[in-house]
Design an enzyme around this catalytic site. Structure first.
Site: not given
Length: 448
Positions: A100, A242
């Site tokens: 991430s 995301d």
């Protein structure tokens, strides 16, 4: 060995749990789990551009293939795209290799079921139990590996033909900061296909530059260029795509809670906000809660993390939730998936329908001063078992009264204790945050 944290598996490449032997064993266990529910298990892989992704994929694949499961390599894709391709392509599972927003030397594994949803905690626990009991080498015919021919094609078609059918971005100019990550190809392609004029930055992942002074962690780095280039907004993706942070047309970074307010109010106005509620975490600003409650929108508060937000949304049948970090979750319409590009398209449609600039839509949101300090710790005992910390927190809460709040918690992926305080004045917030952080340091702090 504890494998799974709050968002899959995280670590340093070539070190446990991301060493090759552990990964091969994980692949074997995962393959066996899939074979119990599928005659011909097929697993889709994707990554966010980190140098270590190849090593991790190959080791995992070796384990999976040895059980008879087959694999497809989707290459560079965002986490939400991988999730949707898994669902739309009828795969048995999806594997996203990403850490991430973490730096390039970190990596991780996010596992998705055939429905495109993250694996349930119970399934992760079963995998850990099987790993701990010892992994026997498989026998029999191995599976086959292959390459996904057009990564993201089904996801792009779904975006452009289903939720955003008829949306034209003609006349809008957007600066896209891809964070040298998973969205480097996908985001510009989708926005361009819908007619937007683009200024593209940080779209050249080289294995080591993901999140490096770019993307959702550094929106201020593009603020001036958004304004000087005459852009309607700047989109900053994080490494795996995301979540997203936005910069308005005046070059100001949009607070994540201001974005949640806009989206919630828009859904309420259209009669689409299920039960007139949204789910947010304890990290959301008091300004969001007061503003939405004044508009008749109820707040459901959850622990930190998108899993907690999703769980609350599903339990209560909600259509919207999120975190101030820019992680926005749309309900059944997007299969409870956090997606920075999808959020951007929602916001752009709102700009088009309102005819207003983003700066005008967010100008009346005034967040309470908030400060977050990360304290590195040696261990993670229950915080309420530490008398010094308990006393310090009580003293801080008494000074704040009803005009502020304290959030004290451990990171789910790092040896950190997060100290967050919110209050009416910046100086007071800074003083009280340092006071409580010092108490944590004295109790369990690790050398910096």
């Amino acid at each position: 060995m504890k494998l799974f944290g709050t968002d899959g598996i995280r670590g340093k490449a070539n070190q446990p749990p991301l060493d090759s032997q552990t990964l091969v064993n994980l692949g074997i266990v995962l393959g066996r789990q899939l074979n119990r529910s599928s005659e011909e298990a097929l697993v889709l892989f994707a990554h966010d551009g980190r140098r270590s992704s190849g090593q991790i994929r190959c080791a995992l694949e070796a384990g999976l293939l040895s059980t008879g499961a087959s694999t497809r390599n989707g290459g560079l894709l965002t986490t939400p795209a991988l999730a949707h391709e898994t669902r739309l392509g009828h795969y048995s599972a999806g594997v996203m290799l990403s850490a991430s927003h973490n730096p390039a030397e970190d990596n991780g594994i996010k596992l998705f079921g055939g429905d495109g949803r993250k694996l349930a905690d119970s399934l992760e626990a079963k995998i850990e139990q099987e790993m701990a009991s010892g992994v026997a080498l498989p026998e029999g015919e191995p599976g086959m590996s292959g390459r996904f021919k057009d990564p993201g094609l089904d996801y792009r078609r779904w975006l452009e033909e289903a939720p955003f059918a008829g949306l034209s971005l003609s006349g809008l100019r957007i600066l896209v900061d891809c964070a040298n990550g998973a969205g480097s190809r996908l985001a510009p392609r989708v926005l361009s296909d819908l007619g937007a004029s683009l200024v593209i930055r940080n779209d050249r992942p080289d294995g080591s530059n993901i999140n490096l002074q770019c993307g959702a962690l550094y929106p201020n780095y593009i603020s001036e260029e958004v304004r000087s280039q005459g852009c309607d907004l700047g989109l900053c993706l994080d490494g795996d795509g995301d979540r997203s942070i936005f910069v308005d047309d005046a070059g100001q970074v949009v607070h994540g809670d201001a974005l949640l307010c806009l989206l919630a109010e828009a859904q309420l106005e259209r009669g689409e906000l299920a039960k007139s509620k949204i789910a947010v975490t304890v990290m959301s600003n008091l300004a969001l809660k007061k503003r939405l409650r004044a508009r008749g929108i109820e707040i459901v508060e959850t622990p930190v993390g998108d899993r907690s937000v999703v769980a609350a949304m599903e339990e209560q049948g909600l259509s919207l939730g999120g975190e101030p970090s820019g992680h926005i979750i749309f309900g059944p319409e997007h299969h409870y998936t956090g997606d920075g590009l999808y959020t951007c398209l929602k916001l752009l449609r709102l700009l088009k329908s309102s005819g207003k600039a983003l700066s005008a839509l967010t100008q009346d949101f005034r967040p309470f001063p908030q400060l977050l300090v990360n304290v590195r710790v040696n261990e993670k005992p229950a915080l309420d078992s530490l008398p010094r910390v308990v006393e310090a927190q009580k003293a801080v809460e008494e000074r704040l009264g009803e005009d502020g709040r304290v959030v004290l918690r451990y990171s789910g992926t790092e040896n950190l204790c997060r100290v967050m305080i919110e209050g009416p004045e910046e100086g007071l917030v800074r003083e009280l945050t340092e006071q409580l952080a010092d108490a944590v340091r004295l109790a369990i702090g690790a050398p910096e």
